[in-house]
Design a protein around this motif. Sequence first.
Motif, PDB file in Angstrom:
ATOM      1  N   TYR A 150       0.861  -1.190   0.000  1.00 33.85           N
ATOM      2  CA  TYR A 150       0.000   0.000   0.000  1.00 33.85           C
ATOM      3  C   TYR A 150       0.897   1.239   0.000  1.00 33.85           C
ATOM      4  O   TYR A 150       1.746   1.392   0.882  1.00 33.85           O
ATOM      5  N   HIS A 151       0.736   2.084  -0.989  1.00 33.40           N
ATOM      6  CA  HIS A 151       1.566   3.278  -1.099  1.00 33.40           C
ATOM      7  C   HIS A 151       1.008   4.396  -0.218  1.00 33.40           C
ATOM      8  O   HIS A 151      -0.206   4.563  -0.098  1.00 33.40           O
ATOM      9  N   LEU A 152       1.927   5.146   0.387  1.00 33.26           N
ATOM     10  CA  LEU A 152       1.549   6.254   1.254  1.00 33.26           C
ATOM     11  C   LEU A 152       1.443   7.539   0.434  1.00 33.26           C
ATOM     12  O   LEU A 152       2.155   7.718  -0.546  1.00 33.26           O
ATOM     13  N   ASP A 153       0.574   8.423   0.862  1.00 29.43           N
ATOM     14  CA  ASP A 153       0.373   9.681   0.141  1.00 29.43           C
ATOM     15  C   ASP A 153       1.577  10.608   0.321  1.00 29.43           C
ATOM     16  O   ASP A 153       2.276  10.568   1.327  1.00 29.43           O
ATOM     17  N   SER A 154       1.807  11.449  -0.677  1.00 29.86           N
ATOM     18  CA  SER A 154       2.862  12.456  -0.617  1.00 29.86           C
ATOM     19  C   SER A 154       2.236  13.824  -0.406  1.00 29.86           C
ATOM     20  O   SER A 154       1.127  14.091  -0.899  1.00 29.86           O
ATOM     21  N   PRO A 155       2.936  14.721   0.314  1.00 30.37           N
ATOM     22  CA  PRO A 155       4.188  14.487   1.021  1.00 30.37           C
ATOM     23  C   PRO A 155       3.964  13.658   2.287  1.00 30.37           C
ATOM     24  O   PRO A 155       2.848  13.619   2.813  1.00 30.37           O
ATOM     25  N   PHE A 156       5.038  13.013   2.748  1.00 27.42           N
ATOM     26  CA  PHE A 156       4.953  12.141   3.912  1.00 27.42           C
ATOM     27  C   PHE A 156       6.095  12.491   4.861  1.00 27.42           C
ATOM     28  O   PHE A 156       7.254  12.466   4.474  1.00 27.42           O
ATOM     29  N   PHE A 157       5.740  12.841   6.087  1.00 28.72           N
ATOM     30  CA  PHE A 157       6.730  13.339   7.040  1.00 28.72           C
ATOM     31  C   PHE A 157       6.458  12.744   8.420  1.00 28.72           C
ATOM     32  O   PHE A 157       5.358  12.881   8.954  1.00 28.72           O
ATOM     33  N   ILE A 158       7.452  12.054   8.978  1.00 23.33           N
ATOM     34  CA  ILE A 158       7.346  11.517  10.324  1.00 23.33           C
ATOM     35  C   ILE A 158       8.235  12.334  11.249  1.00 23.33           C
ATOM     36  O   ILE A 158       9.419  12.528  10.981  1.00 23.33           O
ATOM     37  N   LEU A 159       7.641  12.814  12.331  1.00 30.53           N
ATOM     38  CA  LEU A 159       8.417  13.459  13.372  1.00 30.53           C
ATOM     39  C   LEU A 159       8.238  12.650  14.648  1.00 30.53           C
ATOM     40  O   LEU A 159       7.138  12.548  15.183  1.00 30.53           O
ATOM     41  N   ALA A 160       9.329  12.060  15.099  1.00 29.20           N
ATOM     42  CA  ALA A 160       9.291  11.244  16.308  1.00 29.20           C
ATOM     43  C   ALA A 160       9.882  12.035  17.467  1.00 29.20           C
ATOM     44  O   ALA A 160      10.872  12.748  17.301  1.00 29.20           O
ATOM     45  N   THR A 161       9.257  11.926  18.643  1.00 30.46           N
ATOM     46  CA  THR A 161       9.789  12.588  19.825  1.00 30.46           C
ATOM     47  C   THR A 161      10.257  11.545  20.823  1.00 30.46           C
ATOM     48  O   THR A 161       9.753  10.412  20.854  1.00 30.46           O
ATOM     49  N   GLN A 162      11.235  11.933  21.633  1.00 29.38           N
ATOM     50  CA  GLN A 162      11.654  11.062  22.723  1.00 29.38           C
ATOM     51  C   GLN A 162      12.131  11.907  23.895  1.00 29.38           C
ATOM     52  O   GLN A 162      12.599  13.030  23.724  1.00 29.38           O
ATOM     53  N   ASN A 163      11.998  11.331  25.073  1.00 27.06           N
ATOM     54  CA  ASN A 163      12.353  11.997  26.317  1.00 27.06           C
ATOM     55  C   ASN A 163      13.713  11.467  26.782  1.00 27.06           C
ATOM     56  O   ASN A 163      13.851  10.271  27.032  1.00 27.06           O
ATOM     57  N   PRO A 164      14.745  12.326  26.928  1.00 33.95           N
ATOM     58  CA  PRO A 164      16.085  11.843  27.255  1.00 33.95           C
ATOM     59  C   PRO A 164      16.301  11.481  28.718  1.00 33.95           C
ATOM     60  O   PRO A 164      17.290  10.822  29.052  1.00 33.95           O
ATOM     61  N   ILE A 165      15.383  11.886  29.605  1.00 28.42           N
ATOM     62  CA  ILE A 165      15.655  11.697  31.030  1.00 28.42           C
ATOM     63  C   ILE A 165      15.032  10.428  31.600  1.00 28.42           C
ATOM     64  O   ILE A 165      15.330  10.045  32.717  1.00 28.42           O
ATOM     65  N   GLU A 166      14.157   9.775  30.840  1.00 29.30           N
ATOM     66  CA  GLU A 166      13.538   8.551  31.333  1.00 29.30           C
ATOM     67  C   GLU A 166      14.279   7.340  30.785  1.00 29.30           C
ATOM     68  O   GLU A 166      14.466   7.207  29.576  1.00 29.30           O
ATOM     69  N   GLN A 167      14.681   6.450  31.662  1.00 30.90           N
ATOM     70  CA  GLN A 167      15.381   5.242  31.253  1.00 30.90           C
ATOM     71  C   GLN A 167      14.563   3.987  31.550  1.00 30.90           C
ATOM     72  O   GLN A 167      14.598   3.021  30.805  1.00 30.90           O
ATOM     73  N   SER A 168      13.826   3.989  32.652  1.00 29.21           N
ATOM     74  CA  SER A 168      13.035   2.828  33.034  1.00 29.21           C
ATOM     75  C   SER A 168      11.861   2.641  32.085  1.00 29.21           C
ATOM     76  O   SER A 168      11.098   3.581  31.829  1.00 29.21           O
ATOM     77  N   GLY A 169      11.730   1.420  31.560  1.00 28.95           N
ATOM     78  CA  GLY A 169      10.607   1.123  30.681  1.00 28.95           C
ATOM     79  C   GLY A 169      10.716   1.716  29.292  1.00 28.95           C
ATOM     80  O   GLY A 169       9.718   1.836  28.593  1.00 28.95           O
ATOM     81  N   THR A 170      11.932   2.098  28.888  1.00 30.04           N
ATOM     82  CA  THR A 170      12.121   2.651  27.547  1.00 30.04           C
ATOM     83  C   THR A 170      12.981   1.712  26.714  1.00 30.04           C
ATOM     84  O   THR A 170      13.703   0.865  27.239  1.00 30.04           O
ATOM     85  N   PHE A 171      12.895   1.885  25.398  1.00 31.79           N
ATOM     86  CA  PHE A 171      13.634   1.053  24.446  1.00 31.79           C
ATOM     87  C   PHE A 171      14.382   1.975  23.487  1.00 31.79           C
ATOM     88  O   PHE A 171      13.785   2.475  22.522  1.00 31.79           O
ATOM     89  N   PRO A 172      15.670   2.264  23.759  1.00 29.30           N
ATOM     90  CA  PRO A 172      16.431   3.187  22.886  1.00 29.30           C
ATOM     91  C   PRO A 172      16.407   2.714  21.436  1.00 29.30           C
ATOM     92  O   PRO A 172      16.497   1.509  21.157  1.00 29.30           O
TER      93      PRO A 172
END
Length: 335
Positions: A150-172
């Motif tokens: 299945y082709h995605l529509d253009s334009p296509f932009f992913i912005l991912a956020t992450q929190n640098p101070i939490e380590q417990s329960g996270t997956f780098p």
Amino acid sequence: MDKELLEVEQELKVLNAKLVDLKNEISKVIVGQEETVEHLLITFLAGGHALLEGVPGLAKTLMIKTLAQTIHLKFSRIQFTPDLMPSDIIGTEILEEDHSTGKKFFEFKKGPIFANIILADEINRTPPKTQAALLEAMQEFEVTYSGKTYHLDSPFFILATQNPIEQSGTFPLPEAQQDRFLFYIKIGYPSEAEEKSILVNTTGAKKEAVKAVITGEEIIRLQQLVRQVPISDDLVDYVNRVVRATRPATSTSDFVKEWVDWGAGPRAGQAMILTAKARALQQGRLSVTLDDLKNVAYPVLRHRIIINFKAEAEAITSDDVTRELLKALELSQKK
């Protein structure tokens, strides 16, 4: 040729005016953070994706939602959690029934990845299996399910956020998946004046309304123009030297050999050139300068230079390595 160039310049002038309007709309909601907004737009115009890191409360989510509101495009937010499954992102097949014939069949129900602007919120809170579901979409701009693409529509932009101070329960994020992001943007605390403005603007009854000022077709046209921006052979050589200097095996810099485990790959050079072209275009120029390359070097190399344990123990970051490399190259050019 001159007439064609003149037409492109006129078109660029009109589109750049809309980019200015877009920034003005964002500034109604987001106080300060001009460089972060600029880097987000550069990533978008270059046709890539961005990873945004910052502590809680710095308006990471609000920033990308506001950006989406200024563009006539479909927006989708995915809140990543430890129990999120790949099918929650890309979609799944549902058993349906044709009421006229009574025949049952499977129909693919598209997930939230089928939008133009995707906010992948707190991406490091979900396991690698679900993180990997983004890989094909990010690189190939398509999704495969049950053998069908299945082709995605253009334009296509992913912005991912992450929190640098939490380590417990996270997956780098693994290095290979980080490399899929064109920019790795770090967002810092606001200045004293900006923070006071935030306090005043966000605790009253008045709310600023943001309007869409640019279309998806205009964004696609800008993405096409980005690749037409010329860059001199000397600047391409400069990019090549920067990227190769990050690798301990080929670098002549002692600090790289001392602090770096793995340097950047060829994708880093491609990212530097593309984003420098986007920055030039955003500023209304049809040529790349050395300043453009220096500006994009940090968010391009930040996640592609892997420092060793000794550097971490001495609080050395990949940004420090990039800074020293740019200084060393500047000194060698002056000799």
